[in-house]
Design a protein around this motif. Structure first.
Motif, mmCIF file in Angstrom:
data_model
loop_
_atom_site.group_PDB
_atom_site.id
_atom_site.type_symbol
_atom_site.label_atom_id
_atom_site.label_comp_id
_atom_site.label_asym_id
_atom_site.label_seq_id
_atom_site.Cartn_x
_atom_site.Cartn_y
_atom_site.Cartn_z
ATOM 1 N N MET A 13 0.804 -1.224 0.000
ATOM 2 C CA MET A 13 0.000 0.000 0.000
ATOM 3 C C MET A 13 0.836 1.273 0.000
ATOM 4 S SD MET A 13 -3.468 -0.718 2.096
ATOM 5 C CE MET A 13 -2.783 -1.039 3.701
ATOM 6 N N PRO A 16 1.614 4.700 -4.937
ATOM 7 C CA PRO A 16 0.412 5.423 -5.331
ATOM 8 C C PRO A 16 -0.601 4.586 -6.118
ATOM 9 C CG PRO A 16 2.339 6.755 -5.770
ATOM 10 C CD PRO A 16 2.843 5.423 -5.298
ATOM 11 N N LEU A 19 -2.139 1.904 -3.822
ATOM 12 C CA LEU A 19 -3.065 2.426 -2.819
ATOM 13 C C LEU A 19 -4.383 2.820 -3.489
ATOM 14 C CD1 LEU A 19 -3.790 3.188 0.032
ATOM 15 C CD2 LEU A 19 -2.516 5.318 -0.230
ATOM 16 N N ASP A 20 -4.285 3.412 -4.670
ATOM 17 C CA ASP A 20 -5.503 3.735 -5.422
ATOM 18 C C ASP A 20 -6.307 2.478 -5.714
ATOM 19 O OD1 ASP A 20 -5.432 6.502 -5.634
ATOM 20 O OD2 ASP A 20 -4.183 6.476 -7.426
ATOM 21 N N ARG A 23 -8.117 1.330 -2.685
ATOM 22 C CA ARG A 23 -9.227 2.212 -2.331
ATOM 23 C C ARG A 23 -10.427 2.045 -3.251
ATOM 24 N NH1 ARG A 23 -8.077 7.936 -1.990
ATOM 25 N NH2 ARG A 23 -9.538 8.122 -0.248
ATOM 26 N N ILE A 26 -12.036 -1.152 -2.283
ATOM 27 C CA ILE A 26 -12.800 -1.066 -1.033
ATOM 28 C C ILE A 26 -14.166 -0.451 -1.332
ATOM 29 C CG2 ILE A 26 -12.969 0.245 1.136
ATOM 30 C CD1 ILE A 26 -10.029 -0.387 1.638
ATOM 31 N N LYS A 27 -14.157 0.581 -2.178
ATOM 32 C CA LYS A 27 -15.431 1.192 -2.557
ATOM 33 C C LYS A 27 -16.318 0.208 -3.306
ATOM 34 C CE LYS A 27 -13.850 5.941 -2.731
ATOM 35 N NZ LYS A 27 -13.001 6.789 -3.555
#
Lengths: 110, 110
Positions: A13, A16, A19-20, A23, A26-27
């Motif tokens: 993570m 960049p 991590l994107d 995320r 997760i959404k």
DNA sequence: TCCATATTTCATGAATAATGGAAATGTTTA
DNA sequence: TAAACATTTCCATTATTCATGAAATATGGA
């Protein structure tokens, strides 16, 4: 969770693009996203996406599933919970149970 | 929390020595630990400890305070909460409030 | 002021990771 | 089977990160 595991997740993570990826996954929740959708959403080449996705899968933060000729990626929400438990271990004055019930819900019951 | 911030925190925690540092400082809670105590506890040279501690301070995960000729390090528990909020944003079916109340307590009210 | 202690900063070489092009793999449709 | 598609693997180059020894800084006490 082992130290080694936690390290590979944090390492995964710390980039960049990755991590994107985490995320948006997760959404996306339980429905996940296709490799192609991910590379389009983040505007990166398919091979770069693939390499970075496999780093995340190796860390166990993601899992993948082939669907026809596409591959769908998902977040392992259990692993997020385990990671938080590992990190916060022995917090709360040496009474991890105090945190436990809270941490249990951080991943939104996925 | 900004993307840049989150990245530097994950990057800071992706190294064995630094993850150990964060974990013993989480255990230490509000009383923190001296630089010397940290380097002794983890059996590393003072300069290596110092370099790694400053990476953690730069990421804002830790803060430090001079006390006489020693320097005491602490975890910024607020930052841990912010990090989790950033990561889990828009989870729970686009209703971050659902997670928020839970995340608020993960850091054991420090 | 001079010395000891606690910690940090600097410079260097060695190890590790990131990027992108090209080729390869696996899957479906014609 | 051949072609098209989605994705992955391989490889070389470049960039970043790491631990270390040596020197520097800051503080307190004699």
């Amino acid at each position: 969770m082992e130290m080694f595991n936690a390290l590979s997740i944090f390492s995964a993570m710390s980039q960049p693009v990755r991590l994107d990826m985490v995320r948006i996954l997760i959404k996306a929740g339980d429905s996940g996203l296709l490799a192609g959708e991910i590379s389009q959403a983040l505007d990166i080449r398919p091979n770069t996406a693939s390499t970075n996705l496999s780093i995340l899968v190796n860390s166990q933060l993601l899992r993948k599933e082939r669907q026809g000729r596409t591959i769908r990626y998902f977040v392992n929400f259990e692993v997020i919970k385990d990671l938080l438990t590992f990190l916060m271990e022995d917090c709360c004055g040496g009474n991890p149970e105090l945190c436990q019930s809270v941490i249990d819900k951080v991943a939104c019951d996925h």
